[in-house]
Motif scaffolding. Structure first.
Motif, short mmCIF file in Angstrom:
data_model
loop_
_atom_site.label_atom_id
_atom_site.label_comp_id
_atom_site.label_asym_id
_atom_site.label_seq_id
_atom_site.Cartn_x
_atom_site.Cartn_y
_atom_site.Cartn_z
N ARG A 1 0.83 -1.22 0.00
CA ARG A 1 0.00 0.00 0.00
C ARG A 1 0.86 1.25 0.00
O ARG A 1 0.62 2.20 -0.73
CB ARG A 1 -0.92 0.02 1.23
CG ARG A 1 -2.32 -0.49 0.91
CD ARG A 1 -3.29 -0.09 2.00
NE ARG A 1 -2.92 -0.65 3.29
CZ ARG A 1 -3.26 -1.86 3.71
NH1 ARG A 1 -3.98 -2.63 2.94
NH2 ARG A 1 -2.89 -2.30 4.88
N GLU A 2 1.91 1.25 0.84
CA GLU A 2 2.77 2.41 0.96
C GLU A 2 3.56 2.64 -0.34
O GLU A 2 3.67 3.75 -0.85
CB GLU A 2 3.72 2.22 2.16
CG GLU A 2 4.40 3.48 2.63
CD GLU A 2 3.45 4.69 2.64
OE1 GLU A 2 2.37 4.59 3.24
OE2 GLU A 2 3.80 5.72 2.02
N ARG B 1 1.27 3.99 -3.02
CA ARG B 1 1.01 5.42 -2.90
C ARG B 1 2.19 6.24 -3.40
O ARG B 1 2.05 7.17 -4.18
CB ARG B 1 0.70 5.79 -1.45
CG ARG B 1 -0.79 5.88 -1.18
CD ARG B 1 -1.05 6.52 0.17
NE ARG B 1 -0.63 5.67 1.27
CZ ARG B 1 -1.40 4.77 1.83
NH1 ARG B 1 -2.63 4.62 1.43
NH2 ARG B 1 -0.96 4.02 2.82
#
Ligand code: FES
Length: 151
Positions: free
Chosen positions: A10-11, A14
């Motif tokens: 997820r990081e 992003r």
């Protein structure tokens, strides 16, 4: 990147999407492509045109232009970085892998930074944004002139 956990993906998703969307690599019209195709996302009407130059069965160059959201531009940018220098067959394998992985049909780890694109699976309505350039690339490789949709 094998073994990356969900929060790690997820990081990465992003930060990579932001980075590539702000400054897309290989954005622009190619002077003398050997193949080109349009990709259209029917959900929003956005369109990307992908250009490739194939020399001796190798993808010597890739570029793209058009209008799309941050996810579509970032995915096209990451795709271009990944595909340049690959054989046509390896590029086709990557296209299939990415399409199947982002649509949830495959759980296989994606190569290199592309694994971060899996973050889009949390937003099903955006999967077509992420696969737009890849569909266009497939159409460009398989035909001299084509229009691909993400349907
Ligand atoms: Fe149009 Fe993403 S909203 S390509």
């Amino acid at each position: 990147m094998s073994g990356a956990g969900d929060s790690e993906i997820r990081e990465l998703y992003r930060s990579l999407i932001l980075d590539h969307a702000r400054s897309p690599r290989h954005f622009g019209r190619m002077e003398e492509p050997t193949h080109t195709a349009d990709g259209i996302n029917p959900l929003c009407g956005d369109k990307l045109e992908v250009f490739i130059s194939v020399q001796d069965d190798t993808i010597a160059d890739v570029s793209f232009e058009g209008k799309g959201c941050a996810i579509s531009l970032a995915s096209a940018s990451m795709m271009s970085e990944r595909i340049i220098g690959q054989s046509v067959n390896d590029a086709i394998s990557d296209i299939e892998l990415v399409s199947q992985s982002l649509s949830g049909e495959s759980a296989e780890t994606l190569p290199g930074k592309l694994e971060a694109l899996k973050g889009v699976r949390e937003y099903p309505s955006r999967v077509k944004c992420a696969t737009l350039a890849w569909h266009a690339l497939r159409a460009a490789i398989t035909k001299d002139r084509a229009v691909a949709t993400t349907e």
